[in-house]
Each structure stands twice: as C-alpha cells, then as structure tokens.
Design a protein around this motif. Structure first.
Motif, mmCIF file in Angstrom:
data_model
loop_
_atom_site.group_PDB
_atom_site.id
_atom_site.type_symbol
_atom_site.label_atom_id
_atom_site.label_comp_id
_atom_site.label_asym_id
_atom_site.label_seq_id
_atom_site.Cartn_x
_atom_site.Cartn_y
_atom_site.Cartn_z
ATOM 1 N N ARG A 1 7.240 38.522 9.972
ATOM 2 C CA ARG A 1 8.337 37.558 9.919
ATOM 3 C C ARG A 1 9.692 38.251 9.810
ATOM 4 N NH1 ARG A 1 6.814 32.724 8.552
ATOM 5 N NH2 ARG A 1 5.010 33.488 9.713
ATOM 6 N N ALA A 2 9.740 39.377 9.102
ATOM 7 C CA ALA A 2 11.002 40.107 8.985
ATOM 8 C C ALA A 2 11.475 40.602 10.350
ATOM 9 C CB ALA A 2 10.832 41.285 8.027
ATOM 10 N N ILE A 3 10.541 40.905 11.236
ATOM 11 C CA ILE A 3 10.895 41.316 12.595
ATOM 12 C C ILE A 3 11.251 40.094 13.435
ATOM 13 C CG2 ILE A 3 9.929 42.245 14.737
ATOM 14 C CD1 ILE A 3 8.364 44.233 12.939
ATOM 15 N N GLU A 4 10.466 39.046 13.331
ATOM 16 C CA GLU A 4 10.693 37.845 14.135
ATOM 17 C C GLU A 4 12.059 37.217 13.866
ATOM 18 O OE1 GLU A 4 5.937 36.638 14.183
ATOM 19 O OE2 GLU A 4 7.339 35.600 12.869
ATOM 20 N N THR A 5 12.519 37.305 12.636
ATOM 21 C CA THR A 5 13.810 36.717 12.273
ATOM 22 C C THR A 5 14.980 37.665 12.502
ATOM 23 O OG1 THR A 5 13.550 37.427 9.967
ATOM 24 C CG2 THR A 5 12.753 35.216 10.538
ATOM 25 N N GLY A 6 14.691 38.893 12.919
ATOM 26 C CA GLY A 6 15.760 39.848 13.192
ATOM 27 C C GLY A 6 16.236 40.636 11.998
ATOM 28 N N GLU A 7 15.553 40.492 10.855
ATOM 29 C CA GLU A 7 15.987 41.224 9.668
ATOM 30 C C GLU A 7 15.767 42.725 9.832
ATOM 31 O OE1 GLU A 7 15.194 41.286 4.808
ATOM 32 O OE2 GLU A 7 13.944 40.044 6.113
ATOM 33 N N HIS A 8 14.623 43.109 10.403
ATOM 34 C CA HIS A 8 14.294 44.522 10.603
ATOM 35 C C HIS A 8 13.703 44.745 11.990
ATOM 36 C CE1 HIS A 8 14.996 45.146 6.370
ATOM 37 N NE2 HIS A 8 13.939 44.449 5.988
ATOM 38 N N ASP A 9 13.754 45.994 12.456
ATOM 39 C CA ASP A 9 13.135 46.378 13.723
ATOM 40 C C ASP A 9 11.814 47.111 13.528
ATOM 41 O OD1 ASP A 9 15.305 45.315 15.066
ATOM 42 O OD2 ASP A 9 16.346 47.226 15.234
ATOM 43 N N LEU A 10 11.655 47.800 12.401
ATOM 44 C CA LEU A 10 10.431 48.543 12.085
ATOM 45 C C LEU A 10 10.033 48.229 10.651
ATOM 46 C CD1 LEU A 10 10.888 52.161 13.514
ATOM 47 C CD2 LEU A 10 8.939 50.671 13.970
ATOM 48 N N THR A 11 8.817 47.720 10.454
ATOM 49 C CA THR A 11 8.360 47.370 9.108
ATOM 50 C C THR A 11 6.954 47.905 8.871
ATOM 51 O OG1 THR A 11 7.403 45.254 9.819
ATOM 52 C CG2 THR A 11 9.713 45.228 9.101
ATOM 53 N N VAL A 12 6.552 47.871 7.594
ATOM 54 C CA VAL A 12 5.193 48.251 7.227
ATOM 55 C C VAL A 12 4.560 47.152 6.382
ATOM 56 C CG1 VAL A 12 5.502 50.755 7.316
ATOM 57 C CG2 VAL A 12 6.007 49.523 5.192
ATOM 58 N N ALA A 13 3.252 47.052 6.486
ATOM 59 C CA ALA A 13 2.443 46.243 5.572
ATOM 60 C C ALA A 13 1.422 47.195 4.960
ATOM 61 C CB ALA A 13 1.744 45.105 6.310
ATOM 62 N N ILE A 14 1.332 47.204 3.638
ATOM 63 C CA ILE A 14 0.479 48.160 2.931
ATOM 64 C C ILE A 14 -0.371 47.408 1.913
ATOM 65 C CG2 ILE A 14 0.428 50.311 1.589
ATOM 66 C CD1 ILE A 14 3.425 50.667 2.370
ATOM 67 N N GLY A 15 -1.622 47.820 1.777
ATOM 68 C CA GLY A 15 -2.486 47.266 0.739
ATOM 69 C C GLY A 15 -3.287 48.368 0.091
ATOM 70 N N LEU A 16 -3.452 48.282 -1.203
ATOM 71 C CA LEU A 16 -4.208 49.312 -1.924
ATOM 72 C C LEU A 16 -4.774 48.734 -3.209
ATOM 73 C CD1 LEU A 16 -2.067 50.284 -4.447
ATOM 74 C CD2 LEU A 16 -0.894 51.168 -2.432
ATOM 75 N N ASP A 17 -5.905 49.258 -3.630
ATOM 76 C CA ASP A 17 -6.478 48.845 -4.910
ATOM 77 C C ASP A 17 -7.520 49.837 -5.374
ATOM 78 O OD1 ASP A 17 -5.717 46.712 -6.648
ATOM 79 O OD2 ASP A 17 -5.949 45.336 -4.944
ATOM 80 N N GLY B 1 -20.276 45.735 3.874
ATOM 81 C CA GLY B 1 -20.406 47.159 4.135
ATOM 82 C C GLY B 1 -19.279 47.996 3.578
ATOM 83 N N ASN B 2 -18.098 47.388 3.420
ATOM 84 C CA ASN B 2 -16.928 48.152 2.989
ATOM 85 C C ASN B 2 -16.534 47.937 1.533
ATOM 86 O OD1 ASN B 2 -15.493 49.511 5.511
ATOM 87 N ND2 ASN B 2 -16.342 47.568 6.197
ATOM 88 N N GLY B 3 -17.023 46.846 0.919
ATOM 89 C CA GLY B 3 -16.539 46.503 -0.408
ATOM 90 C C GLY B 3 -15.190 45.812 -0.298
ATOM 91 N N GLU B 4 -14.649 45.414 -1.452
ATOM 92 C CA GLU B 4 -13.383 44.683 -1.427
ATOM 93 C C GLU B 4 -12.383 45.202 -2.452
ATOM 94 O OE1 GLU B 4 -11.613 40.166 -1.204
ATOM 95 O OE2 GLU B 4 -13.374 40.524 -2.434
ATOM 96 N N PRO B 5 -11.559 46.181 -2.064
ATOM 97 C CA PRO B 5 -10.344 46.432 -2.829
ATOM 98 C C PRO B 5 -9.335 45.366 -2.383
ATOM 99 C CG PRO B 5 -10.590 48.064 -1.074
ATOM 100 C CD PRO B 5 -11.733 47.102 -0.952
ATOM 101 N N ILE B 6 -9.041 44.414 -3.231
ATOM 102 C CA ILE B 6 -8.380 43.173 -2.819
ATOM 103 C C ILE B 6 -7.125 43.403 -1.983
ATOM 104 C CG2 ILE B 6 -7.039 41.235 -3.743
ATOM 105 C CD1 ILE B 6 -9.178 40.825 -5.821
ATOM 106 N N GLY B 7 -6.231 44.265 -2.445
ATOM 107 C CA GLY B 7 -4.966 44.440 -1.740
ATOM 108 C C GLY B 7 -5.120 44.988 -0.344
ATOM 109 N N ALA B 8 -6.189 45.731 -0.086
ATOM 110 C CA ALA B 8 -6.358 46.419 1.197
ATOM 111 C C ALA B 8 -7.309 45.715 2.149
ATOM 112 C CB ALA B 8 -6.865 47.839 0.948
ATOM 113 N N SER B 9 -8.108 44.798 1.669
ATOM 114 C CA SER B 9 -9.219 44.262 2.451
ATOM 115 C C SER B 9 -8.776 43.625 3.769
ATOM 116 C CB SER B 9 -9.997 43.245 1.614
ATOM 117 O OG SER B 9 -11.188 42.861 2.258
#
Length: 382
Positions: A90-106, A328-336
């Motif tokens: 959404r940050a790209i779609e609205t023109g706020e940013h041109d390059l973004t990241v989404a990260i998940g970890l647990d 098979g992978n388990g569930e680290p919630i933030g990354a799943s």
C-alpha cells in the motif's frame, strides 16, 4: 494507483536454532531478499516488520544499517505477515515509497502461547475449561465439519502425509521426514479427531520481501511478481472462531476467511478457478480441508474426493502447500505468511526445484487464519 510488485524474497530456515536471536534470523532473511532483488539496504525507503515474541522488531535496523528508514512494527496474530505485506504494498500504491520491505521473524519456545485468556478479552472460565487451547478448538471444529460434510479420518491423514512429503523437498523446512498415511493414523490422538502428526508446532524462523513500483521493476528483475490484491477481515458476530467464548446458535455465520477471500478475488479481478497454486493455513490437517472450501477452491464436502484423487498434490490440478505448509515448516507467527509468499514467488518464477509444479503457473494464492478470528489473503500473479 501505482501497482506494487515483489522483486526479491529471502527465507531463513524454519526450525529451532539455539543461541541465535530472532533479530539475527530476520537480518539474514532481509539480506537474502536484498541480494535477490539486486538492491542495498540504504535504497529501502520504508517497511513493515512483524513478530509475536520480539517486543521491538524494528530494532533490526541495528543489524542492517542505521539509515533512518521508517520501519513500522505490526502484529495481527497469525495474520501478521499478511498485514505487513499489505502495508508495504500500500505504501507503494499510494506513492509514499518506491522501494519497501516486509519482514517477519519469531522465536517461539516449546510450549509457546500459554497465556491468561483475559489478554484476549475472554473470561477466565474459558481457560479453565480448556477452550483457550487452540488444539482443542481445532479438534472440535474439524470434528463437526467431518460430521456435516462426510470427511474421513483418512483424508486428514492424506493432507498431513502430503505436506510432510512436500517438506522433504524443501531444504529450509523443519520437518523433512516423510510419513505415510498409516503412520499418521497410528500416532496418538491429541484432540479428537486430530492426531500428533496432524498438528503444526510453534518454532523459529524469518522471511522477507522487497517490493517496488511496477514501472520501475525492470531496473531490478525480469520476473517481477505482481501483488494483485490483499485483504484482511476479522470475525463477525455469531461466527465460531479461535477464542470465541460461545458457540453460535441458528444459521451459521461465514468465517473471516470467506470474507477476506471474496474481497481479494474481487480486488484482483479473478476467481478461484484462476488459481494455479495455493498456500493455505494448515495449523492442523483439518484446517487445510476446511480452508479449501472457505477460500472458494471447492465446495464443502468435495475435499474428500479431490484429496483422494491427488488434486492437491504437486502434480495435481490445484497444488496446496507445496513447501510443506505449517505442518512441515512449523509456525513462527511473524514469519509464516511471508514464507507462504516466498514459496508462491518461487513457483511463479519456475524456480522451486524438486517441488516445482508442472506447466507455467500464473496465479498464486496465500491465506492466513488465526486468533482471535482474523484472516488475511494475498493474491499474486506474473
């Protein structure tokens, strides 16, 4: 509105890694995604990061570089990663940013998720009766579904066996030992009708995506993957969902998965018949069965025949959880959920190795579901 595309993916292995902090795993995943995209961390203009166990996951900038980037922490239960990628797009779609990241970890310890029900707005009796255990809830839910729609115990075992078999071809999966239908049916019952090898487990891992404007993707890759739509819905009054303190009476109320799925299809301008490969929330084998119908991929009860025919296998008409899923992978919630998208990107690129589905897949589908009755859907395409 500008379209967002995925140009890089990175996945830290899922499993248990004593002595390695979650932030280190996350940093590894980000570096892999950056390398895949052909960009550097200072080029990233913004992003979203999710975790259940890490109180301030945005501290990952200390591992990647103090560039002043706005990195916003998000948490939405099992739908955390779906929320992170939706906001990054959404940050790209609205023109706020041109390059973004989404990260998940647990990094979940053994026996994770024990808590006082009051933290979820539920009275204490709910925990005292054992209903705060998600294993209990999912057992009750699939037991009723089996009764209403003619689903057999063998079908549950086939789902679990398929996912462990798929995980065997995934070098980053946690449980890579194939198990036969007979071995799964012979394992101990935990919450009837679900057996030991029909449940996923909380564990550790991380994943990351790099997204950019579609009109700039040619600078980085020849195979961008389009974010066709994202949708997030919470439960409605009367729906029987995770952490619901009562069972609905009267006409059934559709789940948040049904609502999110319909919204995602509508926004993408496609239907279930267009999906070539899917990643569905398989907290347990029964959940995959139910979610096939709730996501519009079949009608209630058709799963019995489809699964017996092998339709959801890697070589089938609609492959489901080709990387092994949560079982098979388990569930680290933030990354799943980002793991799910990582797999779909590989499938759409044709680079999934031994688990690559036949033909030329064009549309991939990911789905998350969890407490307290929240569901997220992301539709991707070439």
């Amino acid at each position: 509105m500008t379209e967002a595309v995925i140009i890089g993916v990175g996945l830290h292995p899922f499993g248990r890694f004593p002595g390695k902090p979650a932030l280190d795993m996350g940093a590894d995943a980000v570096r892999l995604a950056l390398a895949d995209a052909g960009v550097t961390w200072p080029q990233i203009q913004g992003g979203y990061i999710g975790s259940y166990e890490v109180a301030n996951p945005d501290a990952i900038v200390g591992h990647l570089g103090l560039t002043g980037v706005p990195l916003r922490g998000v948490f939405n239960g099992c739908a955390t990663a779906g929320t992170a990628v939706a906001l990054a797009a959404r940050a790209i779609e609205t023109g706020e940013h041109d390059l973004t990241v989404a990260i998940g970890l647990d990094k979940h310890p053994r026996g994770a998720f024990a808590a006082d029900p009051s933290v979820a707005g539920i009275p204490s009796w709910y925990g005292q009766t054992g209903l705060f255990l998600t294993t209990h809830f999912f057992g009750m839910k699939i037991n009723r579904y089996m009764h209403d729609h003619g689903i057999s115990h063998e079908t549950l075992a086939r789902v679990a066996s398929k996912n462990f078999r798929n995980a065997a071809g995934n070098e980053k999966a946690w449980r890579r030992q194939p198990l036969s239908v007979e071995e799964i049916l012979a394992s101990p019952v935990l919450n009837y009708p679900l057996r030991q090898f029909m449940y996923c487990g909380p564990n550790e891992g991380a994943a990351a995506l790099v997204l950019c404007r579609a009109d700039q993707a040619h600078k980085y890759t020849g195979k961008p993957v389009r974010v066709r739509s994202t949708a997030l819905r919470s439960r409605r009054l009367g729906a029987f969902e995770v952490q619901s303190p009562s069972f609905p009476v009267g006409e059934p109320v559709e789940s948040p998965t049904v609502d999110a799925s319909r919204e995602a299809y509508e926004r993408a301008g496609i239907g279930p018949e267009d999906v070539d490969v899917a990643q569905l929330q398989d907290t347990d084998a029964g959940s995959e069965v139910i979610h096939m119908a709730e996501n519009g991929l079949c009608k209630d009860g058709e799963q019995e025949r489809l699964i017996a025919e092998g339709a959801t296998e890697i070589g089938g008409r609609l492959p489901v959880n080709t990387d092994g899923g949560l079982l098979g992978n388990g569930e680290p919630i933030g990354a799943s959920g980002l793991r799910q998208i990582h797999e779909i990107v590989l499938q759409l690129r044709g680079t999934a190795g031994p688990r690559q589905i036949p033909g030329t897949p064009r549309v991939g589908y990911t789905h998350l579901y969890g407490a307290p009755g929240a569901s997220a859907v992301t539709i991707l395409s070439t």
